[in-house]
Design an enzyme around this catalytic site. Sequence first.
Site, PDB file in Angstrom:
ATOM      1  N   ARG A 138      -8.515  37.174   1.141  1.00 14.27           N
ATOM      2  CA  ARG A 138      -8.872  36.310   2.273  1.00 14.27           C
ATOM      3  C   ARG A 138      -7.796  35.253   2.535  1.00 14.27           C
ATOM      4  O   ARG A 138      -7.513  34.938   3.692  1.00 14.27           O
ATOM      5  CB  ARG A 138     -10.249  35.683   2.041  1.00 14.27           C
ATOM      6  CG  ARG A 138     -11.376  36.690   2.317  1.00 14.27           C
ATOM      7  CD  ARG A 138     -12.711  36.181   1.893  1.00 14.27           C
ATOM      8  NE  ARG A 138     -13.813  37.005   2.414  1.00 14.27           N
ATOM      9  CZ  ARG A 138     -15.066  36.909   1.976  1.00 14.27           C
ATOM     10  NH1 ARG A 138     -15.381  36.041   1.038  1.00 14.27           N
ATOM     11  NH2 ARG A 138     -15.999  37.690   2.488  1.00 14.27           N
ATOM     12  N   HIS A 147     -15.335  42.222   3.301  1.00 10.09           N
ATOM     13  CA  HIS A 147     -16.651  42.013   2.702  1.00 10.09           C
ATOM     14  C   HIS A 147     -16.595  42.479   1.257  1.00 10.09           C
ATOM     15  O   HIS A 147     -15.921  43.457   0.949  1.00 10.09           O
ATOM     16  CB  HIS A 147     -17.699  42.841   3.462  1.00 10.09           C
ATOM     17  CG  HIS A 147     -19.035  42.886   2.769  1.00 10.09           C
ATOM     18  ND1 HIS A 147     -19.954  41.873   2.874  1.00 10.09           N
ATOM     19  CD2 HIS A 147     -19.577  43.812   1.927  1.00 10.09           C
ATOM     20  CE1 HIS A 147     -21.022  42.182   2.143  1.00 10.09           C
ATOM     21  NE2 HIS A 147     -20.817  43.352   1.565  1.00 10.09           N
ATOM     22  N   PHE A 183     -25.325  31.308  12.261  1.00 12.44           N
ATOM     23  CA  PHE A 183     -24.194  32.102  12.728  1.00 12.44           C
ATOM     24  C   PHE A 183     -24.506  33.593  12.817  1.00 12.44           C
ATOM     25  O   PHE A 183     -23.605  34.402  13.036  1.00 12.44           O
ATOM     26  CB  PHE A 183     -22.978  31.870  11.819  1.00 12.44           C
ATOM     27  CG  PHE A 183     -23.223  32.169  10.350  1.00 12.44           C
ATOM     28  CD1 PHE A 183     -23.173  33.468   9.863  1.00 12.44           C
ATOM     29  CD2 PHE A 183     -23.504  31.149   9.461  1.00 12.44           C
ATOM     30  CE1 PHE A 183     -23.392  33.749   8.523  1.00 12.44           C
ATOM     31  CE2 PHE A 183     -23.724  31.405   8.108  1.00 12.44           C
ATOM     32  CZ  PHE A 183     -23.667  32.722   7.645  1.00 12.44           C
ATOM     33  N   ASN A 210     -13.167  36.810   8.300  1.00 14.41           N
ATOM     34  CA  ASN A 210     -12.536  36.617   6.997  1.00 14.41           C
ATOM     35  C   ASN A 210     -12.092  37.919   6.311  1.00 14.41           C
ATOM     36  O   ASN A 210     -12.102  38.021   5.094  1.00 14.41           O
ATOM     37  CB  ASN A 210     -13.420  35.750   6.098  1.00 14.41           C
ATOM     38  CG  ASN A 210     -14.790  36.351   5.878  1.00 14.41           C
ATOM     39  OD1 ASN A 210     -15.062  37.458   6.333  1.00 14.41           O
ATOM     40  ND2 ASN A 210     -15.641  35.644   5.172  1.00 14.41           N
ATOM     41  N   GLU A 240     -25.838  48.527  -0.077  1.00 10.19           N
ATOM     42  CA  GLU A 240     -24.813  48.551   0.976  1.00 10.19           C
ATOM     43  C   GLU A 240     -24.026  49.867   0.952  1.00 10.19           C
ATOM     44  O   GLU A 240     -23.681  50.405   2.000  1.00 10.19           O
ATOM     45  CB  GLU A 240     -23.882  47.353   0.801  1.00 10.19           C
ATOM     46  CG  GLU A 240     -24.590  46.035   1.083  1.00 10.19           C
ATOM     47  CD  GLU A 240     -23.815  44.798   0.662  1.00 10.19           C
ATOM     48  OE1 GLU A 240     -24.348  43.688   0.834  1.00 10.19           O
ATOM     49  OE2 GLU A 240     -22.672  44.933   0.167  1.00 10.19           O
ATOM     50  N   ARG A 256     -15.063  40.121  -6.049  1.00  6.98           N
ATOM     51  CA  ARG A 256     -15.280  38.804  -5.427  1.00  6.98           C
ATOM     52  C   ARG A 256     -14.120  37.865  -5.760  1.00  6.98           C
ATOM     53  O   ARG A 256     -13.692  37.063  -4.920  1.00  6.98           O
ATOM     54  CB  ARG A 256     -16.608  38.192  -5.889  1.00  6.98           C
ATOM     55  CG  ARG A 256     -17.851  38.961  -5.461  1.00  6.98           C
ATOM     56  CD  ARG A 256     -18.221  38.809  -4.032  1.00  6.98           C
ATOM     57  NE  ARG A 256     -18.594  37.460  -3.678  1.00  6.98           N
ATOM     58  CZ  ARG A 256     -19.119  37.124  -2.502  1.00  6.98           C
ATOM     59  NH1 ARG A 256     -19.335  38.041  -1.566  1.00  6.98           N
ATOM     60  NH2 ARG A 256     -19.418  35.876  -2.238  1.00  6.98           N
ATOM     61  N   THR A 279     -15.355  32.499   0.792  1.00  6.20           N
ATOM     62  CA  THR A 279     -15.767  32.894   2.147  1.00  6.20           C
ATOM     63  C   THR A 279     -14.846  32.280   3.202  1.00  6.20           C
ATOM     64  O   THR A 279     -14.428  32.958   4.144  1.00  6.20           O
ATOM     65  CB  THR A 279     -17.226  32.435   2.406  1.00  6.20           C
ATOM     66  OG1 THR A 279     -18.050  32.912   1.345  1.00  6.20           O
ATOM     67  CG2 THR A 279     -17.729  32.944   3.736  1.00  6.20           C
TER      68      THR A 279
HETATM   69  P1  GDP Z   1     -19.511  36.158   1.688  1.00  9.51           P
HETATM   70  O1  GDP Z   1     -20.486  36.681   0.676  1.00  9.51           O
HETATM   71  O2  GDP Z   1     -18.328  35.441   1.064  1.00  9.51           O
HETATM   72  O3  GDP Z   1     -19.069  37.199   2.670  1.00  9.51           O
HETATM   73  O4  GDP Z   1     -20.243  35.016   2.528  1.00  9.51           O
HETATM   74  P2  GDP Z   1     -21.758  34.865   3.076  1.00  9.51           P
HETATM   75  O5  GDP Z   1     -22.657  35.893   2.433  1.00  9.51           O
HETATM   76  O6  GDP Z   1     -22.128  33.432   2.937  1.00  9.51           O
HETATM   77  O7  GDP Z   1     -21.624  35.175   4.628  1.00  9.51           O
HETATM   78  C1  GDP Z   1     -21.509  36.482   5.117  1.00  9.51           C
HETATM   79  C2  GDP Z   1     -20.473  36.501   6.221  1.00  9.51           C
HETATM   80  O8  GDP Z   1     -20.934  35.710   7.314  1.00  9.51           O
HETATM   81  C3  GDP Z   1     -19.119  35.894   5.853  1.00  9.51           C
HETATM   82  O9  GDP Z   1     -18.281  36.771   5.146  1.00  9.51           O
HETATM   83  C4  GDP Z   1     -18.564  35.549   7.227  1.00  9.51           C
HETATM   84  O10 GDP Z   1     -18.046  36.714   7.903  1.00  9.51           O
HETATM   85  C5  GDP Z   1     -19.822  35.108   7.966  1.00  9.51           C
HETATM   86  N1  GDP Z   1     -19.979  33.645   7.907  1.00  9.51           N
HETATM   87  C6  GDP Z   1     -20.235  32.859   6.815  1.00  9.51           C
HETATM   88  N2  GDP Z   1     -20.312  31.563   7.148  1.00  9.51           N
HETATM   89  C7  GDP Z   1     -20.105  31.510   8.499  1.00  9.51           C
HETATM   90  C8  GDP Z   1     -20.091  30.443   9.456  1.00  9.51           C
HETATM   91  O11 GDP Z   1     -20.260  29.271   9.123  1.00  9.51           O
HETATM   92  N3  GDP Z   1     -19.864  30.796  10.755  1.00  9.51           N
HETATM   93  C9  GDP Z   1     -19.674  32.092  11.145  1.00  9.51           C
HETATM   94  N4  GDP Z   1     -19.462  32.370  12.441  1.00  9.51           N
HETATM   95  N5  GDP Z   1     -19.687  33.121  10.272  1.00  9.51           N
HETATM   96  C10 GDP Z   1     -19.900  32.842   8.966  1.00  9.51           C
END
Ligand code: GDP
Length: 139
Positions: free
Chosen positions: A104, A117, A59, A114, A128, A87, A93
């Site tokens: 969220r 961040h 993604f 979502n 960051e 968090r 997520t």
């Molecule tokens: P976070 O730490 O909860 O933000 O989640 P991650 O580090 O796994 O992913 C980073 C960001 O990527 C997420 O906050 C979402 O905006 C995006 N994301 C995560 N999983 C998906 C997915 O399956 N599809 C898409 N399009 N975006 C995703």
Amino acid sequence: MSTNRTFTMIKPDAVENGHIGAILEKIAASGFKIVAMKYTQLSLREAQEFYAIHKERPFFGELVEFMSRGPIVAAILEKENAVEDFRALIGATNPADAAEGTIRKMFATDISENAVHGSDSDENAAIEGSFHFAGREVY
Ligand code: GDP
């Protein structure tokens, strides 16, 4: 950046949907102090750099397009145990899996759009925060 700090962004979907004020209010009500904040927009290249850790994920293209499509609010937040507590405040997520009352759950659209961040470690919070703010912009 000390370990009682985390980094957040109010993402383009939440900005477009008019949730900046409500999200900031919830952050403040949860005991976080804003030590740096700006309204800004990532270029596609900057989004690719910020999310470089995810570049092998399927993604990635969708993520960087989304994160650069409109303005965001970037901020550094201070609180004891900031990374973990933030968090918990933002929730899972995927908003479908997020607990009631989390940011969220309240404001996100779906797993990709979502709303917010939150850094996942003290080390990443420091990286960051430095990506978005010069030292003189942090109070
Ligand atoms: P976070 O730490 O909860 O933000 O989640 P991650 O580090 O796994 O992913 C980073 C960001 O990527 C997420 O906050 C979402 O905006 C995006 N994301 C995560 N999983 C998906 C997915 O399956 N599809 C898409 N399009 N975006 C995703």
